[in-house]
Scaffold this motif. Structure first.
Motif, PDB file in Angstrom:
ATOM      1  N   ALA A  47     -91.808  15.882   9.082  1.00  0.00           N
ATOM      2  CA  ALA A  47     -90.486  15.645   8.513  1.00  0.00           C
ATOM      3  C   ALA A  47     -89.704  14.667   9.379  1.00  0.00           C
ATOM      4  N   ASP A  48     -88.966  13.765   8.739  1.00  0.00           N
ATOM      5  CA  ASP A  48     -88.102  12.845   9.473  1.00  0.00           C
ATOM      6  C   ASP A  48     -86.716  13.479   9.630  1.00  0.00           C
ATOM      7  N   PRO A  49     -85.813  12.861  10.423  1.00  0.00           N
ATOM      8  CA  PRO A  49     -84.486  13.474  10.634  1.00  0.00           C
ATOM      9  C   PRO A  49     -83.715  13.747   9.351  1.00  0.00           C
ATOM     10  N   TRP A  50     -83.789  12.851   8.362  1.00  0.00           N
ATOM     11  CA  TRP A  50     -83.066  13.074   7.119  1.00  0.00           C
ATOM     12  C   TRP A  50     -83.599  14.296   6.383  1.00  0.00           C
TER      13      TRP A  50
ATOM     14  N   GLU B 134     -86.447  22.873  13.897  1.00  0.00           N
ATOM     15  CA  GLU B 134     -86.579  21.424  13.798  1.00  0.00           C
ATOM     16  C   GLU B 134     -87.904  20.960  14.398  1.00  0.00           C
ATOM     17  N   ASP B 135     -88.312  21.569  15.497  1.00  0.00           N
ATOM     18  CA  ASP B 135     -89.595  21.188  16.109  1.00  0.00           C
ATOM     19  C   ASP B 135     -90.746  21.466  15.154  1.00  0.00           C
ATOM     20  N   ALA B 136     -90.700  22.588  14.462  1.00  0.00           N
ATOM     21  CA  ALA B 136     -91.759  22.905  13.506  1.00  0.00           C
ATOM     22  C   ALA B 136     -91.766  21.902  12.357  1.00  0.00           C
ATOM     23  N   ALA B 137     -90.588  21.491  11.918  1.00  0.00           N
ATOM     24  CA  ALA B 137     -90.513  20.512  10.829  1.00  0.00           C
ATOM     25  C   ALA B 137     -91.049  19.159  11.279  1.00  0.00           C
ATOM     26  N   ARG B 138     -90.773  18.770  12.516  1.00  0.00           N
ATOM     27  CA  ARG B 138     -91.301  17.489  13.025  1.00  0.00           C
ATOM     28  C   ARG B 138     -92.821  17.531  13.103  1.00  0.00           C
ATOM     29  N   ILE B 139     -93.370  18.658  13.505  1.00  0.00           N
ATOM     30  CA  ILE B 139     -94.832  18.783  13.557  1.00  0.00           C
ATOM     31  C   ILE B 139     -95.441  18.629  12.170  1.00  0.00           C
TER      32      ILE B 139
END
Length: 270
Positions: free
Chosen positions: A182-185, A174-179
Motif C-alpha cells: 500500500a502507498d501512503p494515500w 501502517e507497517d503491515a499495509a506497507r508490506i
C-alpha cells in the motif's frame, strides 16, 4: 426500600416535573401565540387554546419577501453553507493532519506550531483582510464566499484535533499495509480514515455548529436578501415586525427553537 426513600423519590420526581413544566411554558406560549389570529393575540385574559387556529403567520414568515429575507430561503442557505463548510473542513483538516502526525519532514513542528498559534487570533482581527480577499475574488454574496471563510475559521482546530487522534493509531497497522504494497494515500484512505470515524464525526458537529450560528461574517459578506443565512434573516425579521405584529415574531421564534432542538438531537449535539 424504606418509606422515607420512597417519599423522597416522589418529592424529587414532583419537583423535577414542576421545573420541566416551568421551563417548557414559554415555548408552549410561543407556539400557541404563533397559531392565533392577529386580533386574538393581545386579548385579555390570555387564551391558551388558539381558536380559531391559523398557520398564516408561518406562511408570511417562510415565503413572504415583502419586508425582509424569506426565512425559508434563509434556512436553505444556512443548510448549504453549514454542510459545505463541514465537507471542506473535514476533508482539508484530515489531509493536513495526517502528514503532520504520521510523516517526518523538515519544518513539520513549525507548521503545526503556526496552526496551533492561529487558534489564539480572534476572528474579528482578520475580518478586514478576509473581506478584501473575498471581494477581489468576486465572492461577495455567493455560497463560496460564505463556505470557504467559515471553513477556514475551523480548519486549524480540525487539524489539531485530528492530528492528536492520528497519533494514537498503532504504527504497526501502517507497517503491515506497507508490506502488502500500500502507498501512503491508500494507507490514509483505507486504514486511517475508517478508524477515525468518531473524531471525524465530532469535527463535523463542531464545524456545522460554527457555520450555522455565525452572524458577523454573513452580515458583512452578503448584501442580497436571497443569500442571507438564518441568523441574519432572523435579526432583520425581528426589526421588521417588532413594533407591529406578534404573530410572525412567534412563528419565527417557534421555528428557530425547533431548529435548535433538531440540531441538539444529533449525536454529540448540545
Amino acid at each position: 426500600m424504606s418509606r422515607a426513600v420512597r417519599v423522597w423519590r416522589v418529592l424529587l420526581t414532583g419537583l423535577l416535573v414542576i421545573m420541566a413544566i416551568a421551563w417548557l411554558l414559554p415555548a408552549v406560549w410561543v407556539l400557541v401565540t404563533s397559531l392565533k389570529p392577529t386580533e386574538n393575540i393581545v386579548r385579555v385574559p390570555p387564551e391558551w387554546i388558539p381558536w380559531p387556529a391559523t398557520i398564516g403567520h408561518y406562511g408570511e414568515v417562510l415565503f413572504s419577501s415583502s419586508r425582509t429575507a424569506r426565512i425559508g430561503r434563509a434556512f436553505f442557505n444556512s443548510i448549504v453553507v453549514s454542510l459545505g463548510s463541514v465537507a471542506v473542513v473535514v476533508l482539508t483538516s484530515a489531509m493536513a493532519a495526517y502528514p503532520l502526525a504520521r510523516m517526518r519532514f523538515r519544518g513539520r513542528d513549525l507548521v503545526f506550531g503556526l496552526l496551533v498559534g492561529s487558534l489564539m487570533v480572534p476572528n474579528a482581527v482578520i475580518l478586514v483582510p478576509q473581506y478584501v480577499l473575498v471581494q477581489r475574488l468576486g465572492w461577495l454574496s455567493t455560497y463560496q464566499g460564505l463556505i470557504v471563510p467559515e471553513a477556514a475559521m475551523t480548519f486549524a482546530f480540525g487539524v489539531f484535533l485530528l492530528r492528536q487522534f492520528f497519533l494514537t493509531i498503532p504504527s504497526e497497522l501502517e507497517d503491515a499495509a506497507r508490506i502488502d504494497g500500500a502507498d501512503p494515500w491508500q494507507i490514509f484512505t483505507r486504514i486511517v480514515l475508517p478508524l477515525s470515524q468518531p473524531v471525524l464525526g465530532a469535527l463535523a458537529i463542531f464545524a456545522f455548529r460554527s457555520a450555522w450560528n455565525d452572524f458577523l461574517w454573513p452580515l458583512i459578506a452578503v448584501n442580497k436578501p436571497d443569500m442571507f443565512p438564518l441568523p441574519v434573516a432572523l435579526a432583520l425579521l425581528r426589526g421588521a415586525y417588532a413594533a407591529e405584529s406578534y404573530g410572525p415574531i412567534m412563528a419565527r421564534a417557534g421555528g428557530r427553537r425547533r431548529a435548535r432542538e433538531t440540531e441538539s438531537a444529533r449525536p454529540g449535539g448540545s
